[in-house]
Scaffold this motif. Structure first.
Motif, PDB file in Angstrom:
ATOM      1  N   GLN A  16       0.853  -1.424   8.514  1.00 29.44           N
ATOM      2  CA  GLN A  16       0.989  -1.975   9.867  1.00 29.44           C
ATOM      3  C   GLN A  16       2.432  -1.890  10.330  1.00 29.44           C
ATOM      4  OE1 GLN A  16      -1.223  -5.770   9.062  1.00 29.44           O
ATOM      5  NE2 GLN A  16      -1.782  -5.515  11.212  1.00 29.44           N
ATOM      6  N   ASP A  17       3.367  -2.135   9.415  1.00 25.87           N
ATOM      7  CA  ASP A  17       4.786  -2.058   9.781  1.00 25.87           C
ATOM      8  C   ASP A  17       5.152  -0.661  10.270  1.00 25.87           C
ATOM      9  OD1 ASP A  17       5.361  -4.726   9.143  1.00 25.87           O
ATOM     10  OD2 ASP A  17       5.927  -4.239   7.079  1.00 25.87           O
ATOM     11  N   GLU A  94      -6.827  -1.943   7.420  1.00 28.22           N
ATOM     12  CA  GLU A  94      -8.073  -1.775   6.667  1.00 28.22           C
ATOM     13  C   GLU A  94      -7.724  -1.071   5.362  1.00 28.22           C
ATOM     14  OE1 GLU A  94     -11.435  -0.197   8.721  1.00 28.22           O
ATOM     15  OE2 GLU A  94     -11.176  -1.520  10.443  1.00 28.22           O
ATOM     16  N   GLY A  95      -7.345  -1.847   4.361  1.00 24.81           N
ATOM     17  CA  GLY A  95      -6.948  -1.271   3.079  1.00 24.81           C
ATOM     18  C   GLY A  95      -5.671  -0.469   3.226  1.00 24.81           C
ATOM     19  N   ASP A  96      -5.713   0.786   2.788  1.00 23.61           N
ATOM     20  CA  ASP A  96      -4.549   1.666   2.868  1.00 23.61           C
ATOM     21  C   ASP A  96      -4.389   2.282   4.256  1.00 23.61           C
ATOM     22  OD1 ASP A  96      -4.004   1.222   0.198  1.00 23.61           O
ATOM     23  OD2 ASP A  96      -5.039   3.042  -0.480  1.00 23.61           O
ATOM     24  N   TYR A  97      -5.264   1.936   5.176  1.00 21.03           N
ATOM     25  CA  TYR A  97      -5.273   2.538   6.511  1.00 21.03           C
ATOM     26  C   TYR A  97      -5.030   1.477   7.587  1.00 21.03           C
ATOM     27  CZ  TYR A  97      -7.369   6.646   4.397  1.00 21.03           C
ATOM     28  OH  TYR A  97      -7.596   7.757   3.632  1.00 21.03           O
ATOM     29  N   CYS A  98      -4.660   1.985   8.750  1.00 22.48           N
ATOM     30  CA  CYS A  98      -4.664   1.170   9.955  1.00 22.48           C
ATOM     31  C   CYS A  98      -5.615   1.820  10.944  1.00 22.48           C
ATOM     32  CB  CYS A  98      -3.277   1.088  10.592  1.00 22.48           C
ATOM     33  SG  CYS A  98      -2.163  -0.023   9.746  1.00 22.48           S
ATOM     34  N   LYS A  99      -6.425   0.997  11.560  1.00 28.52           N
ATOM     35  CA  LYS A  99      -7.265   1.466  12.653  1.00 28.52           C
ATOM     36  C   LYS A  99      -6.456   1.235  13.925  1.00 28.52           C
ATOM     37  CE  LYS A  99     -11.532   0.201  15.037  1.00 28.52           C
ATOM     38  NZ  LYS A  99     -12.695  -0.709  14.942  1.00 28.52           N
ATOM     39  N   LEU A 100      -6.209   2.310  14.661  1.00 27.96           N
ATOM     40  CA  LEU A 100      -5.485   2.219  15.928  1.00 27.96           C
ATOM     41  C   LEU A 100      -6.462   2.476  17.056  1.00 27.96           C
ATOM     42  CD1 LEU A 100      -2.911   2.026  17.673  1.00 27.96           C
ATOM     43  CD2 LEU A 100      -2.619   4.502  17.293  1.00 27.96           C
TER      44      LEU A 100
END
Length: 152
Positions: A16-17, A94-100
């Motif tokens: 997220q950062d 979402e875990g190792d991902y970001c939903k954009l």
């Protein structure tokens, strides 16, 4: 809230950062803007420019919910009568991902529908840059050539 005129979602393998910084840092823009534009920050506003210095867009931060939500104005400078609209960026880990999720409202003046194409290209560049560390610009240079230095 009104239904967006354009909406796109993508998943990016990043924190997220990292995503927050990419969306709010003027220095980051040159790494993923599909037109190879740069940006400079003046207070709460990012000012986008083509490589030859033509200002194409101003985006003013209206609301910031750190690491989760950004609402900005979208003020096109490529046409004198283009209307200001609003963009919302939603970031969900979402875990190792970001939903954009990007939502663009108020596209009252987009006769060729080019804004949607611009979003798809820019978000693809953002995803590539964040996941690989390699700057990504592609397509669009021809738009400036056709107008001899003026944005379409």
């Amino acid at each position: 809230m009104t239904k967006p005129d354009f909406m796109m979602q993508t998943y990016i393998r990043c924190s997220q950062d990292a995503l927050w910084d990419a969306l709010t840092s003027a220095d980051a823009v040159a790494n993923y803007d599909f037109l190879g534009q740069s940006a400079k920050r003046t207070g709460d506003t990012l000012i986008y420019s083509t490589p030859d210095g033509f200002e194409t867009l101003h985006t003013r931060e209206i609301l910031l919910d750190p690491k989760t939500r950004i609402v900005t104005s979208f003020e096109p400078k490529w046409e004198p009568d283009a209307k200001t609209s609003e963009v919302t960026y939603l970031i969900e880990a979402e875990g190792d991902y970001c939903k954009l999720t990007v939502e663009h409202r108020g596209l009252a003046h987009d006769p060729s529908g080019g804004t949607a194409d611009g979003w798809v290209r820019t978000l693809s560049g953002l995803k590539t840059w964040l996941e690989t560390g390699q700057p990504m610009q592609f397509g669009g240079d021809h738009l400036w050539d056709e107008h001899e230095g003026e944005a379409p």
